[in-house]
Design an enzyme around this catalytic site. Structure first.
Site, short mmCIF file in Angstrom:
data_model
loop_
_atom_site.label_atom_id
_atom_site.label_comp_id
_atom_site.label_asym_id
_atom_site.label_seq_id
_atom_site.Cartn_x
_atom_site.Cartn_y
_atom_site.Cartn_z
CG HIS A 131 -0.38 10.07 0.90
ND1 HIS A 131 -1.14 9.65 1.77
CD2 HIS A 131 0.88 9.25 0.47
CE1 HIS A 131 -1.00 8.17 1.86
NE2 HIS A 131 0.48 8.00 0.99
CE LYS A 135 -2.06 8.00 -2.12
NZ LYS A 135 -1.69 6.99 -3.16
#
Length: 232
Positions: A131, A135
């Protein structure tokens, strides 16, 4: 449909754009700098906030008789508390680690493959998720959902970010650049590997899925999942 957006970061802004394209109205764009004014007239709320704000956001929805669709992850230690509140208020609730239609199909494939592979002890399973660097939680909620899908259909007992024991699934959680989300489940043996992977190309898939869930839940009562929305 009147929508309250709880969390107005990058995801909230994508949801707003697509909601307007679908003919909906945004009556609240909630961030840390404003109040819940407008929530009372909403037909549904969509929560893509941060873990620290999720419980307050979701509670406020139930206390105002507004069904809520939550895609915030990292707060699930309070999930049962929210379920109990929803039921006590005769509300409606969908919480999902990932609203992408493709990811929810991927969840089904993952569970089916886990059932098949559970019969072959020459293979071990591990996972990788990637990600963007902004995040906040690791592993991702999607990775945890995938791990749970394997655990429920095999002899594995838990997942770990560390060196795994024989009954643990190792998750390699990487944070790189602006990657919207990549998840892979890999079964390895001494002679070959089997891999399934989902790669998100942008945030629109998450937004479209959340809006489909929001459209579906209006007028309903109870606790639901994306399996209910997609009739899986």
């Amino acid at each position: 449909m009147k929508i309250a957006l709880l969390g107005y970061g990058k995801m909230g802004q994508v949801i707003e754009r697509i909601a307007l394209e679908r003919g909906h109205e945004i009556v609240l764009k909630k961030d840390e700098n404003n109040t819940f004014e407008g929530l009372q007239i909403a037909d549904v709320a969509i929560d893509f906030s941060i873990p620290a704000a999720a419980v307050n956001n979701i509670s406020s929805c139930f206390n105002n008789n507004v069904p809520v669709v939550s895609g915030t992850t990292g707060w699930l230690e309070n999930y049962q508390e929210m379920v109990d509140l929803c039921n006590s208020k005769d509300g409606a609730f969908i919480s999902s680690s990932n609203f992408s239609l493709g990811v929810n199909l991927f969840f089904e494939v993952n569970e089916h493959l886990a059932k098949i592979m559970s019969k072959f002890d020459s293979y071990t399973v591990n996972m990788e998720e990637i990600h963007h660097t902004q995040k906040l939680d690791a592993p991702s909620g999607t990775a945890i959902s995938l791990a749970k899908g394997i655990i429920e259909n095999s002899s594995y007992k838990s997942w770990t970010l560390e060196n795994p024991k024989s009954n643990e699934i190792h998750i390699d959680a990487k944070r790189i650049g602006t990657v919207p989300g990549t998840h892979a489940v890999i079964y390895n043996s001494t002679v070959d590997s089997i891999e399934i992977k989902h790669t998100a190309h942008n945030r629109e898939g998450f937004a479209i899925g959340a809006l489909i869930a929001a459209e579906w839940i209006v007028g309903k009562k109870g606790i639901f999942t994306m399996k209910d929305v997609l009739e899986l």
